[in-house]
Scaffold this motif. Sequence first.
Motif, PDB file in Angstrom:
ATOM      1  N   ARG A 132       0.828  -1.216   0.000  1.00 21.66           N
ATOM      2  CA  ARG A 132       0.000   0.000   0.000  1.00 21.66           C
ATOM      3  C   ARG A 132       0.857   1.258   0.000  1.00 21.66           C
ATOM      4  N   VAL A 133       2.004   1.206   0.671  1.00 21.00           N
ATOM      5  CA  VAL A 133       2.933   2.347   0.631  1.00 21.00           C
ATOM      6  C   VAL A 133       3.413   2.553  -0.808  1.00 21.00           C
ATOM      7  N   GLY A 134       3.755   1.462  -1.488  1.00 26.17           N
ATOM      8  CA  GLY A 134       4.202   1.557  -2.879  1.00 26.17           C
ATOM      9  C   GLY A 134       3.132   2.140  -3.789  1.00 26.17           C
ATOM     10  N   ILE A 135       1.890   1.753  -3.567  1.00 26.35           N
ATOM     11  CA  ILE A 135       0.786   2.286  -4.363  1.00 26.35           C
ATOM     12  C   ILE A 135       0.602   3.772  -4.082  1.00 26.35           C
ATOM     13  N   ALA A 136       0.629   4.148  -2.813  1.00 27.89           N
ATOM     14  CA  ALA A 136       0.478   5.563  -2.453  1.00 27.89           C
ATOM     15  C   ALA A 136       1.627   6.390  -3.014  1.00 27.89           C
ATOM     16  N   ARG A 137       2.835   5.855  -2.973  1.00 25.99           N
ATOM     17  CA  ARG A 137       3.992   6.585  -3.514  1.00 25.99           C
ATOM     18  C   ARG A 137       3.821   6.826  -5.010  1.00 25.99           C
ATOM     19  N   ALA A 138       3.352   5.815  -5.733  1.00 25.79           N
ATOM     20  CA  ALA A 138       3.151   5.969  -7.175  1.00 25.79           C
ATOM     21  C   ALA A 138       2.048   6.977  -7.480  1.00 25.79           C
ATOM     22  N   LEU A 139       0.981   6.963  -6.695  1.00 26.38           N
ATOM     23  CA  LEU A 139      -0.134   7.889  -6.926  1.00 26.38           C
ATOM     24  C   LEU A 139       0.200   9.323  -6.519  1.00 26.38           C
ATOM     25  N   ALA A 140       1.098   9.490  -5.558  1.00 26.99           N
ATOM     26  CA  ALA A 140       1.412  10.816  -5.024  1.00 26.99           C
ATOM     27  C   ALA A 140       1.877  11.785  -6.097  1.00 26.99           C
ATOM     28  N   ILE A 141       2.601  11.288  -7.085  1.00 22.48           N
ATOM     29  CA  ILE A 141       3.156  12.189  -8.111  1.00 22.48           C
ATOM     30  C   ILE A 141       2.157  12.517  -9.208  1.00 22.48           C
ATOM     31  N   ASN A 142       0.914  12.020  -9.057  1.00 25.00           N
ATOM     32  CA  ASN A 142      -0.128  12.259 -10.054  1.00 25.00           C
ATOM     33  C   ASN A 142       0.361  11.859 -11.451  1.00 25.00           C
ATOM     34  N   PRO A 143       0.680  10.572 -11.633  1.00 19.06           N
ATOM     35  CA  PRO A 143       1.280  10.134 -12.892  1.00 19.06           C
ATOM     36  C   PRO A 143       0.321  10.191 -14.074  1.00 19.06           C
ATOM     37  N   ASP A 144       0.903  10.415 -15.252  1.00 20.06           N
ATOM     38  CA  ASP A 144       0.135  10.322 -16.499  1.00 20.06           C
ATOM     39  C   ASP A 144      -0.116   8.853 -16.834  1.00 20.06           C
ATOM     40  N   VAL A 145       0.865   8.023 -16.499  1.00 14.62           N
ATOM     41  CA  VAL A 145       0.807   6.583 -16.769  1.00 14.62           C
ATOM     42  C   VAL A 145       1.186   5.868 -15.482  1.00 14.62           C
ATOM     43  N   LEU A 146       0.402   4.878 -15.115  1.00 15.35           N
ATOM     44  CA  LEU A 146       0.670   4.100 -13.919  1.00 15.35           C
ATOM     45  C   LEU A 146       0.926   2.654 -14.335  1.00 15.35           C
ATOM     46  N   ALA A 160      -7.410  -5.346  -1.178  1.00 12.79           N
ATOM     47  CA  ALA A 160      -7.216  -5.327  -2.632  1.00 12.79           C
ATOM     48  C   ALA A 160      -8.428  -4.705  -3.323  1.00 12.79           C
ATOM     49  N   GLU A 161      -9.616  -5.068  -2.894  1.00 16.09           N
ATOM     50  CA  GLU A 161     -10.830  -4.516  -3.499  1.00 16.09           C
ATOM     51  C   GLU A 161     -10.914  -3.011  -3.268  1.00 16.09           C
ATOM     52  N   LYS A 162     -10.578  -2.569  -2.074  1.00 14.30           N
ATOM     53  CA  LYS A 162     -10.597  -1.131  -1.760  1.00 14.30           C
ATOM     54  C   LYS A 162      -9.607  -0.377  -2.656  1.00 14.30           C
ATOM     55  N   LEU A 163      -8.418  -0.942  -2.847  1.00 11.54           N
ATOM     56  CA  LEU A 163      -7.406  -0.271  -3.661  1.00 11.54           C
ATOM     57  C   LEU A 163      -7.734  -0.331  -5.149  1.00 11.54           C
ATOM     58  N   ARG A 164      -8.392  -1.392  -5.602  1.00  6.98           N
ATOM     59  CA  ARG A 164      -8.864  -1.428  -6.997  1.00  6.98           C
ATOM     60  C   ARG A 164      -9.845  -0.284  -7.239  1.00  6.98           C
ATOM     61  N   ALA A 165     -10.753  -0.090  -6.288  1.00 11.74           N
ATOM     62  CA  ALA A 165     -11.725   1.003  -6.405  1.00 11.74           C
ATOM     63  C   ALA A 165     -11.021   2.356  -6.400  1.00 11.74           C
ATOM     64  N   LEU A 166     -10.006   2.505  -5.545  1.00 10.48           N
ATOM     65  CA  LEU A 166      -9.248   3.754  -5.506  1.00 10.48           C
ATOM     66  C   LEU A 166      -8.555   4.019  -6.838  1.00 10.48           C
ATOM     67  N   LEU A 167      -7.932   3.004  -7.404  1.00  6.14           N
ATOM     68  CA  LEU A 167      -7.237   3.181  -8.685  1.00  6.14           C
ATOM     69  C   LEU A 167      -8.219   3.524  -9.803  1.00  6.14           C
ATOM     70  N   LEU A 168      -9.395   2.913  -9.796  1.00  6.67           N
ATOM     71  CA  LEU A 168     -10.409   3.261 -10.795  1.00  6.67           C
ATOM     72  C   LEU A 168     -10.857   4.713 -10.631  1.00  6.67           C
ATOM     73  N   GLU A 169     -11.021   5.128  -9.392  1.00  4.23           N
ATOM     74  CA  GLU A 169     -11.410   6.521  -9.122  1.00  4.23           C
ATOM     75  C   GLU A 169     -10.335   7.495  -9.612  1.00  4.23           C
ATOM     76  N   VAL A 170      -9.085   7.172  -9.342  1.00  3.96           N
ATOM     77  CA  VAL A 170      -7.969   8.022  -9.806  1.00  3.96           C
ATOM     78  C   VAL A 170      -7.947   8.069 -11.330  1.00  3.96           C
ATOM     79  N   TRP A 171      -8.133   6.920 -11.974  1.00  2.00           N
ATOM     80  CA  TRP A 171      -8.137   6.853 -13.429  1.00  2.00           C
ATOM     81  C   TRP A 171      -9.262   7.710 -14.018  1.00  2.00           C
ATOM     82  N   GLU A 172     -10.444   7.631 -13.412  1.00  4.14           N
ATOM     83  CA  GLU A 172     -11.575   8.420 -13.906  1.00  4.14           C
ATOM     84  C   GLU A 172     -11.328   9.921 -13.768  1.00  4.14           C
ATOM     85  N   ARG A 173     -10.627  10.309 -12.672  1.00  2.00           N
ATOM     86  CA  ARG A 173     -10.283  11.729 -12.485  1.00  2.00           C
ATOM     87  C   ARG A 173      -9.320  12.171 -13.557  1.00  2.00           C
TER      88      ARG A 173
END
Length: 173
Positions: A132-146, A160-173
Amino acid sequence: MLTVTHITKTFHLHGKSAIRDINLTVPEGQFLNLLGPSGCGKSTLLRIIAGLLPANQGEIHWDRPVRLGFVFQHFALFPYLTVLENITFGLRMQHVPIEQQQKIVSELLSEVGLADVAHKYPKELSGGMRQRVGIARALAINPDVLLLDEPFSALDEFTAEKLRALLLEVWER
């Protein structure tokens, strides 16, 4: 957005090609899933796309400069940095103002459920927490590509389900 042309990677120690003549195109805004058995070269291809590993042949082409986030299969955290410092690392490298860093990291710590361990070191965390730290670190920089290399493999199903939902939300944004 991304074109991969005739990528081949051979590890000379073994004399075998990890991947051979890979070609693909990924339009902007698309998900791409690489599926295959263990050892077929998925991680190798992701590392080549990220520029972390050179290909023996072929070419990676981006239509424009992109900011890449990468979530590694095996955490890849800095062991001498706390959770907070690991997540902040990319923001510091981009010279993001401290107030903005604090806001971004505070939100991410809450979203990935790590607010109560922000000052702990990776050795003090479970495997799922490290991921989860690795996922948060990757999202922190607001990447164009993940780029995600089996990001949920160390997580329990609920997290895992919670983080899948978070990644989908980030992608939609």
